[in-house]
Design a protein around this motif. Structure first.
Motif, PDB file in Angstrom:
ATOM      1  N   SER A   1      -9.137 -85.733  58.866  1.00 40.35           N
ATOM      2  CA  SER A   1     -10.315 -85.468  58.054  1.00 40.35           C
ATOM      3  C   SER A   1      -9.934 -84.762  56.752  1.00 40.35           C
ATOM      4  N   LEU A   2      -8.836 -84.010  56.766  1.00 40.19           N
ATOM      5  CA  LEU A   2      -8.384 -83.420  55.509  1.00 40.19           C
ATOM      6  C   LEU A   2      -7.914 -84.532  54.567  1.00 40.19           C
ATOM      7  N   ASP A   3      -7.194 -85.504  55.120  1.00 43.94           N
ATOM      8  CA  ASP A   3      -6.756 -86.654  54.325  1.00 43.94           C
ATOM      9  C   ASP A   3      -7.958 -87.375  53.728  1.00 43.94           C
ATOM     10  N   ASN A   4      -8.961 -87.504  54.548  1.00 33.96           N
ATOM     11  CA  ASN A   4     -10.214 -88.108  54.114  1.00 33.96           C
ATOM     12  C   ASN A   4     -10.759 -87.393  52.867  1.00 33.96           C
ATOM     13  N   SER A   5     -10.771 -86.072  52.936  1.00 33.48           N
ATOM     14  CA  SER A   5     -11.273 -85.288  51.812  1.00 33.48           C
ATOM     15  C   SER A   5     -10.374 -85.398  50.588  1.00 33.48           C
ATOM     16  N   VAL A   6      -9.078 -85.482  50.831  1.00 31.62           N
ATOM     17  CA  VAL A   6      -8.136 -85.630  49.721  1.00 31.62           C
ATOM     18  C   VAL A   6      -8.460 -86.904  48.945  1.00 31.62           C
ATOM     19  N   GLN A   7      -8.606 -87.997  49.702  1.00 27.33           N
ATOM     20  CA  GLN A   7      -8.924 -89.298  49.101  1.00 27.33           C
ATOM     21  C   GLN A   7     -10.226 -89.233  48.324  1.00 27.33           C
ATOM     22  N   ALA A   8     -11.232 -88.675  48.996  1.00 25.55           N
ATOM     23  CA  ALA A   8     -12.559 -88.641  48.396  1.00 25.55           C
ATOM     24  C   ALA A   8     -12.560 -87.824  47.113  1.00 25.55           C
ATOM     25  N   LEU A   9     -11.885 -86.687  47.148  1.00 23.49           N
ATOM     26  CA  LEU A   9     -11.860 -85.822  45.974  1.00 23.49           C
ATOM     27  C   LEU A   9     -11.122 -86.502  44.825  1.00 23.49           C
ATOM     28  N   GLU A  10     -10.040 -87.168  45.159  1.00 23.97           N
ATOM     29  CA  GLU A  10      -9.258 -87.856  44.139  1.00 23.97           C
ATOM     30  C   GLU A  10     -10.085 -88.953  43.469  1.00 23.97           C
ATOM     31  N   LYS A  11     -10.768 -89.718  44.286  1.00 21.32           N
ATOM     32  CA  LYS A  11     -11.613 -90.784  43.740  1.00 21.32           C
ATOM     33  C   LYS A  11     -12.712 -90.209  42.861  1.00 21.32           C
ATOM     34  N   LEU A  12     -13.291 -89.139  43.359  1.00 18.46           N
ATOM     35  CA  LEU A  12     -14.369 -88.494  42.616  1.00 18.46           C
ATOM     36  C   LEU A  12     -13.882 -88.039  41.249  1.00 18.46           C
ATOM     37  N   LYS A  13     -12.716 -87.405  41.240  1.00 20.10           N
ATOM     38  CA  LYS A  13     -12.193 -86.900  39.972  1.00 20.10           C
ATOM     39  C   LYS A  13     -11.799 -88.041  39.039  1.00 20.10           C
ATOM     40  N   ASN A  14     -11.327 -89.126  39.621  1.00 18.54           N
ATOM     41  CA  ASN A  14     -11.008 -90.284  38.799  1.00 18.54           C
ATOM     42  C   ASN A  14     -12.241 -90.824  38.098  1.00 18.54           C
ATOM     43  N   LYS A  15     -13.300 -90.923  38.869  1.00 22.29           N
ATOM     44  CA  LYS A  15     -14.548 -91.427  38.287  1.00 22.29           C
ATOM     45  C   LYS A  15     -14.986 -90.544  37.132  1.00 22.29           C
ATOM     46  N   ILE A  16     -14.873 -89.244  37.356  1.00 23.95           N
ATOM     47  CA  ILE A  16     -15.305 -88.306  36.323  1.00 23.95           C
ATOM     48  C   ILE A  16     -14.394 -88.385  35.108  1.00 23.95           C
ATOM     49  N   ARG A  17     -13.115 -88.555  35.365  1.00 25.48           N
ATOM     50  CA  ARG A  17     -12.151 -88.637  34.276  1.00 25.48           C
ATOM     51  C   ARG A  17     -12.436 -89.852  33.393  1.00 25.48           C
ATOM     52  N   ASN A  18     -12.997 -90.876  33.974  1.00 24.45           N
ATOM     53  CA  ASN A  18     -13.294 -92.083  33.209  1.00 24.45           C
ATOM     54  C   ASN A  18     -14.537 -91.974  32.336  1.00 24.45           C
ATOM     55  N   LEU A  19     -15.256 -90.870  32.477  1.00 25.82           N
ATOM     56  CA  LEU A  19     -16.448 -90.688  31.645  1.00 25.82           C
ATOM     57  C   LEU A  19     -16.045 -90.108  30.306  1.00 25.82           C
ATOM     58  N   LYS A  20     -16.388 -90.818  29.240  1.00 26.32           N
ATOM     59  CA  LYS A  20     -16.091 -90.289  27.912  1.00 26.32           C
ATOM     60  C   LYS A  20     -17.397 -89.948  27.213  1.00 26.32           C
ATOM     61  N   GLU A  21     -17.400 -88.844  26.506  1.00 24.78           N
ATOM     62  CA  GLU A  21     -18.606 -88.394  25.794  1.00 24.78           C
ATOM     63  C   GLU A  21     -19.165 -89.551  24.960  1.00 24.78           C
ATOM     64  N   ASP A  22     -20.484 -89.727  25.005  1.00 22.93           N
ATOM     65  CA  ASP A  22     -21.060 -90.863  24.281  1.00 22.93           C
ATOM     66  C   ASP A  22     -22.446 -90.573  23.727  1.00 22.93           C
ATOM     67  N   GLY A  23     -22.660 -89.353  23.353  1.00 23.00           N
ATOM     68  CA  GLY A  23     -23.930 -89.096  22.671  1.00 23.00           C
ATOM     69  C   GLY A  23     -24.703 -87.898  23.168  1.00 23.00           C
ATOM     70  N   GLU A  24     -25.990 -88.022  23.049  1.00 29.12           N
ATOM     71  CA  GLU A  24     -26.879 -86.897  23.259  1.00 29.12           C
ATOM     72  C   GLU A  24     -27.044 -86.575  24.752  1.00 29.12           C
ATOM     73  N   VAL A  25     -27.027 -85.294  25.067  1.00 30.90           N
ATOM     74  CA  VAL A  25     -27.277 -84.866  26.446  1.00 30.90           C
ATOM     75  C   VAL A  25     -28.774 -84.786  26.671  1.00 30.90           C
ATOM     76  N   LYS A  26     -29.267 -85.516  27.656  1.00 27.62           N
ATOM     77  CA  LYS A  26     -30.715 -85.478  27.887  1.00 27.62           C
ATOM     78  C   LYS A  26     -31.066 -85.882  29.321  1.00 27.62           C
ATOM     79  N   ASP A  27     -32.302 -85.636  29.660  1.00 26.01           N
ATOM     80  CA  ASP A  27     -32.860 -86.021  30.962  1.00 26.01           C
ATOM     81  C   ASP A  27     -32.094 -85.461  32.154  1.00 26.01           C
ATOM     82  N   LEU A  28     -31.814 -84.180  32.104  1.00 25.36           N
ATOM     83  CA  LEU A  28     -31.043 -83.583  33.195  1.00 25.36           C
ATOM     84  C   LEU A  28     -31.925 -83.089  34.341  1.00 25.36           C
TER      85      LEU A  28
END
Length: 460
Positions: A322-349
């Motif tokens: 289950s720790l391995d599971n979390s390692v994978q999940a966290l890595e994927k999560l961070k990858n997804k976030i890393r792929n987000l590039k700023e693209d304008g106005e912050v809104k609708d939060l």
RNA sequence: GGGCCUGUAGCCAAGUGGUAAGGCAUGGGACUGCAACUCCCUGAUCGCUGGUUCAAAUCCGGUCGGGCCCUCCA
């Protein structure tokens, strides 16, 4: 904010005694050995609680003790002082041991992104306060002296067992092996406030007191330190479930007897981390520490993530799977976030902000809060807005979600050169060479990715 | 002996009356020279059994299994 309160056994709306100011006391570590990750699970819960309260706009004043003295195996003079045991094992003095393991503890905390409480107080810094409090209790006739020790008389209270459903006559003395009945007590549940007599005369740390040279019982420190730094009205007291009885029960007894009114409103207890054989402990099974996980190549934050995916009031099963599971999940999560590039106005939060607050506000449903994070990633919001929310959420999660690993200059130049070569190789259709270069780059600890805009790279 | 928690897909795990979140893994597909990353699609009637209810994973009883506490423990 709703919290499960052990005192009432219900999920209750949290209302601090003093508007937005929250006082919070958390039982700290006994520094005779390294903390194992089960111990740390509770501290993770406390950290999330503190950060959630801060996120919701409360001002949290948190205090924690460090138990660096006289933590006996039991009140009944059996067992051995843990600090002393640690000292013997390491061939060091008690205070050296305490220092060493206190440092180790905070180092572990740092690796898990646990905020250090505003007030941290070692038990040995407050001896005078204990003596003063015990004197008060004797004067009020809540305490008595017997066989050289000072005991608290639980029969003086109307509801000693407020925190638990224990009944005095149904408890079994010696349910746990090695515990012997203490004949100096009036009631079975009476506990020691001050020891002058112990089977362990080689107890290293002793102080003068009105009752002779001795040392404090193991419940008095939390009561005293809490009163000293947080006052007579405590909002939240945390700890592991194993502390409910007798430690917290005794804290309530002696504290309320001293101040003469209700002391703490909300008691929050974290469940245990178990392994295949049951409760994790220092004496059986693999002794799982943060350093051990690190040595095995795990990022401690992955363990934090694992804890957040479950509820603090449920037991959690530890396994490397289950720790391995979390390692994978966290890595994927961070990858997804890393792929987000700023693209304008912050809104609708607001929509997601609301869901996030609702999840955490419902007795710290971190698992659901994580789901909200995934919902944000899948939503129609633009990247800038997603990033803004993630940044906000991570003030509570503390999973380093937006962490950009830093590449040093030489490394960047090196990689740029290699990438140029690889680009040429690809143009020449020399894929073998291209693959070799990719391998070379990966050996430097960098992952590359081919996109339409060119090759990008980041630290693994 | 007494008190308490728990049993949801291969795994972790939310969900306390209205026909099962999320993640990981698996399989399929898109992208790619290949790959990695990413994206799309893919699975469970909730330990078993009675009952209450128009309606239960959710409430009540029984039963089986796992765990914790009852003076070391987070």
């Amino acid at each position: 904010m709703k919290l499960y309160n052990t005192l009432t056994k219900e999920v209750e709306e949290f209302i601090p005694h003093n508007k937005n100011e929250v006082t919070m006391y958390t039982c700290g570590p006994t520094v005779y050995h390294y903390a194992h990750i089960g111990n740390l699970r509770t501290y993770i819960m406390e950290d999330i609680l503190e950060k959630t309260l801060n996120y919701l706009g409360y001002n949290v004043k948190r205090c924690m003790n460090i138990t660096d003295v006289g933590h006996l195996t039991s009140d009944s003079d059996t067992g051995e002082d843990k600090m002393l045991k640690g000292a013997k094992r390491e061939h060091k003095t008690v205070m050296e041991i305490a220092k060493m393991y206190t440092d180790a503890y905070f180092s572990d905390c740092q690796k898990l992104n646990l905020a250090k409480p505003k007030i941290v107080s070692p038990a040995t810094d407050n001896i005078d306060n204990y003596i003063e409090m015990i004197e008060k209790l004797i004067k009020k006739e809540y305490a008595y002296i017997s066989n050289g020790n000072v005991y608290f008389n639980v029969s003086k209270l109307d509801d000693y067992y407020a925190l638990t459903n224990h009944k005095e006559n149904e408890m079994v003395v010696g349910a746990r092996e090695g515990v012997k009945e203490d004949l100096g007590k009036i009631n079975q549940s009476d506990f020691v406030l001050w020891f002058t007599k112990s089977k362990f005369d080689d107890q290293e740390l002793k102080w003068e007191s009105p009752w002779g040279l001795g040392y404090p019982g193991w419940h008095i420190e939390c009561s005293c330190i809490s009163l000293k730094y947080l006052g007579e009205y405590l909002d939240i007291h945390c700890g592991g479930v194993d502390n409910i009885f007798p430690h917290h029960t005794n804290e309530i007894a002696q504290t309320e007897a001293t101040i003469g009114h209700k002391w703490c409103s909300y008691w929050v207890h974290g469940e245990h981390l178990n392994d295949q054989s049951g409760k994790m402990s220092k004496s059986k099974g693999e002794f799982l520490t943060v350093s051990l996980l690190e040595n095995k190549g795990y990022d401690p934050i992955a363990y934090r993530f694992m804890c957040l995916q479950s509820h603090y009031r449920n037991q959690l099963m530890f396994s490397y799977d289950s720790l391995d599971n979390s390692v994978q999940a966290l890595e994927k999560l961070k990858n997804k976030i890393r792929n987000l590039k700023e693209d304008g106005e912050v809104k609708d939060l607001e929509t997601f902000r609301f869901k996030f607050k609702e999840a955490l506000g419902n007795d710290l449903n971190t698992s659901l809060a994580i789901t909200v994070l995934y919902d944000v990633l899948k939503s129609e919001l633009n990247n800038s807005s997603k990033l803004a929310l993630i940044k906000e959420f991570d003030t509570v999660f503390s999973l380093n979600l937006l962490e950009e690993k830093k590449l040093n200059k030489d490394l960047i130049e090196n990689i740029e050169t290699l990438l140029e070569k690889r680009k040429q190789a690809k143009i020449d259709k020399n894929f073998n060479l291209a693959d070799e270069i990719r391998k070379e780059i990966e050996d430097l600890g960098v992952t590359i990715k081919d996109t339409r805009e060119g090759t990008i790279y980041s630290l693994k």
